[in-house]
Design an enzyme around this catalytic site. Sequence first.
Site, PDB file in Angstrom:
ATOM      1  N   LYS A 117       0.829  -1.212   0.000  1.00 37.41           N
ATOM      2  CA  LYS A 117       0.000   0.000   0.000  1.00 37.41           C
ATOM      3  C   LYS A 117       0.857   1.254   0.000  1.00 37.41           C
ATOM      4  O   LYS A 117       0.463   2.274  -0.561  1.00 37.41           O
ATOM      5  CB  LYS A 117      -0.947   0.003   1.200  1.00 37.41           C
ATOM      6  CG  LYS A 117      -2.117  -0.942   1.019  1.00 37.41           C
ATOM      7  CD  LYS A 117      -3.317  -0.524   1.846  1.00 37.41           C
ATOM      8  CE  LYS A 117      -4.498  -1.433   1.579  1.00 37.41           C
ATOM      9  NZ  LYS A 117      -5.641  -1.154   2.439  1.00 37.41           N
ATOM     10  N   LYS A 199      -3.693 -10.387  -6.983  1.00 35.80           N
ATOM     11  CA  LYS A 199      -4.961 -10.545  -6.270  1.00 35.80           C
ATOM     12  C   LYS A 199      -6.041  -9.649  -6.886  1.00 35.80           C
ATOM     13  O   LYS A 199      -5.753  -8.523  -7.277  1.00 35.80           O
ATOM     14  CB  LYS A 199      -4.710 -10.127  -4.814  1.00 35.80           C
ATOM     15  CG  LYS A 199      -5.842 -10.353  -3.876  1.00 35.80           C
ATOM     16  CD  LYS A 199      -5.522  -9.786  -2.502  1.00 35.80           C
ATOM     17  CE  LYS A 199      -5.748  -8.291  -2.460  1.00 35.80           C
ATOM     18  NZ  LYS A 199      -5.741  -7.702  -1.120  1.00 35.80           N
ATOM     19  N   LYS A 202     -10.061  -3.981  -5.512  1.00 34.39           N
ATOM     20  CA  LYS A 202     -10.788  -2.813  -6.027  1.00 34.39           C
ATOM     21  C   LYS A 202      -9.828  -1.726  -6.478  1.00 34.39           C
ATOM     22  O   LYS A 202     -10.208  -0.814  -7.196  1.00 34.39           O
ATOM     23  CB  LYS A 202     -11.812  -2.295  -5.009  1.00 34.39           C
ATOM     24  CG  LYS A 202     -11.343  -2.222  -3.593  1.00 34.39           C
ATOM     25  CD  LYS A 202     -12.519  -2.171  -2.605  1.00 34.39           C
ATOM     26  CE  LYS A 202     -12.072  -2.649  -1.231  1.00 34.39           C
ATOM     27  NZ  LYS A 202     -13.146  -2.981  -0.339  1.00 34.39           N
TER      28      LYS A 202
HETATM   29  P1  TYM Z   1     -10.353  -5.939   3.032  1.00 35.24           P
HETATM   30  O1  TYM Z   1     -11.393  -4.899   3.147  1.00 35.24           O
HETATM   31  O2  TYM Z   1      -9.177  -5.645   2.160  1.00 35.24           O
HETATM   32  O3  TYM Z   1     -10.958  -7.295   2.520  1.00 35.24           O
HETATM   33  C1  TYM Z   1     -12.110  -7.840   3.140  1.00 35.24           C
HETATM   34  C2  TYM Z   1     -12.066  -9.343   3.188  1.00 35.24           C
HETATM   35  O4  TYM Z   1     -12.054  -9.904   1.887  1.00 35.24           O
HETATM   36  C3  TYM Z   1     -10.933 -10.738   1.707  1.00 35.24           C
HETATM   37  N1  TYM Z   1     -10.459 -10.541   0.328  1.00 35.24           N
HETATM   38  C4  TYM Z   1     -10.216 -11.540  -0.519  1.00 35.24           C
HETATM   39  N2  TYM Z   1     -10.337 -12.870  -0.385  1.00 35.24           N
HETATM   40  C5  TYM Z   1     -10.020 -13.620  -1.454  1.00 35.24           C
HETATM   41  N3  TYM Z   1      -9.581 -13.115  -2.624  1.00 35.24           N
HETATM   42  C6  TYM Z   1      -9.445 -11.789  -2.817  1.00 35.24           C
HETATM   43  N4  TYM Z   1      -9.040 -11.302  -3.976  1.00 35.24           N
HETATM   44  C7  TYM Z   1      -9.776 -10.934  -1.720  1.00 35.24           C
HETATM   45  N5  TYM Z   1      -9.771  -9.584  -1.548  1.00 35.24           N
HETATM   46  C8  TYM Z   1     -10.199  -9.364  -0.288  1.00 35.24           C
HETATM   47  C9  TYM Z   1      -9.911 -10.241   2.726  1.00 35.24           C
HETATM   48  O5  TYM Z   1      -8.990 -11.240   3.055  1.00 35.24           O
HETATM   49  C10 TYM Z   1     -10.804  -9.883   3.883  1.00 35.24           C
HETATM   50  O6  TYM Z   1     -11.144 -11.010   4.637  1.00 35.24           O
HETATM   51  N6  TYM Z   1      -7.963  -5.247   7.343  1.00 35.24           N
HETATM   52  C11 TYM Z   1      -9.094  -5.899   6.733  1.00 35.24           C
HETATM   53  C12 TYM Z   1     -10.404  -5.486   7.346  1.00 35.24           C
HETATM   54  C13 TYM Z   1     -10.425  -5.635   8.823  1.00 35.24           C
HETATM   55  C14 TYM Z   1     -10.542  -6.857   9.538  1.00 35.24           C
HETATM   56  C15 TYM Z   1     -10.504  -6.483  10.918  1.00 35.24           C
HETATM   57  C16 TYM Z   1     -10.672  -8.192   9.167  1.00 35.24           C
HETATM   58  C17 TYM Z   1     -10.316  -4.635   9.717  1.00 35.24           C
HETATM   59  N7  TYM Z   1     -10.362  -5.147  10.995  1.00 35.24           N
HETATM   60  C18 TYM Z   1     -10.580  -7.467  11.912  1.00 35.24           C
HETATM   61  C19 TYM Z   1     -10.760  -9.155  10.174  1.00 35.24           C
HETATM   62  C20 TYM Z   1     -10.708  -8.794  11.528  1.00 35.24           C
HETATM   63  C21 TYM Z   1      -9.107  -5.549   5.256  1.00 35.24           C
HETATM   64  O7  TYM Z   1      -8.536  -4.549   4.845  1.00 35.24           O
HETATM   65  O8  TYM Z   1      -9.847  -6.371   4.486  1.00 35.24           O
END
Ligand code: TYM
Length: 335
Positions: A117, A199, A202
Amino acid sequence: METTVQKKRILSGIQPSGNLTLGSYLGAIKNWAALADEYDCYYMMADMHTITVRQVPADLRRNTLTQLAAYIASGLDPEKNVLFVQSHVPAHAQLGWVLDCYTMFGELSRMTQFKDKSAKNADNINAGLFTYPALMAGDILLYQADLVPVGGDQKQHVEICRDIANRFNGIYGETFKIPEPYIPKVGARVMSLTSPENKMSKSDKDPNGCVYMLEKPEDIMRKFKKAVTDSEACVRYDIANKPGVSNLMQIYAVSTGKTFEEIEAEFAGRGYGDFKKAVGESVVEMLRPIREETERLLADKAYLETIYRSGAERASRVADRTVSKVYKKVGFLAR
Ligand code: TYM
């Protein structure tokens, strides 16, 4: 006398930083709905994490509400699951700060997501982007979660959460439950349709690489028809040599429930055109009821408001207890 067994707890979240992707659906949300009966579940809109990258305020508000509607439309019953907005529960900021003081510069520097990032946002490498894993650790530990269902890319953040919790418990005695990550076997890493070595995200520069959960069927079909494959013309699972086809197979497997062997047999001797069309159609059909229900829910803002208000109250009750315990342990004078 009746004995009630305390259910194990789950916490997870998604950043409302844009439109939800097929990756976040398959990697996370789809599995959440299946866990509601067995676990006591807390799912949030991680808006505090989202501002580590600059946002348009009105878009953030709209995305947060849309995400709540999409959670419910994906089968998360708001009675059984606590659905809330992170910034509505002040305990996240409170514990986040304390944990910043128990998280090491060196360990944060090793986070691959920080490296990615900060490369993508070179003009805004802010302190929040760097300490984000400590805030995320707080999100999880506040609820004394047993399990954290996430996609593969978040595994490292759950591991650092465990390290921080163990460090804190080591100094002050048993304070936090040590959580386990829960990562699906298939769908944990959905790749871009146009550059399958990356991956699906968005923030993908190529709009055809990423499919959105709430996208129109014709747009989903167009993206799958354009998906990158290879020149072998054989539907066969082989991540190293056939990343595009293997990614499509994973998506098809999760959206239809078929195994890789069944998929290989189904498309034996047939071209990629048929295969890509079938994958696109299976995704359209999986997402159609969710999109329609999300649109219906978004028309009822008053209902969504009651859900996130009650979610914040229910979440705060649990989270505030953990903050009180932590404040006492570190030596803050009681108010
Ligand atoms: P975020 O918002 O980037 O993604 C949300 C969830 O979707 C999963 N994910 C994917 N899984 C498979 N293939 C992909 N291409 C893909 N893109 C996204 C991510 O692994 C995630 O589970 N930091 C976290 C959000 C968060 C969180 C937390 C999660 C904040 N606090 C506490 C768990 C527990 C995040 O940025 O996810």
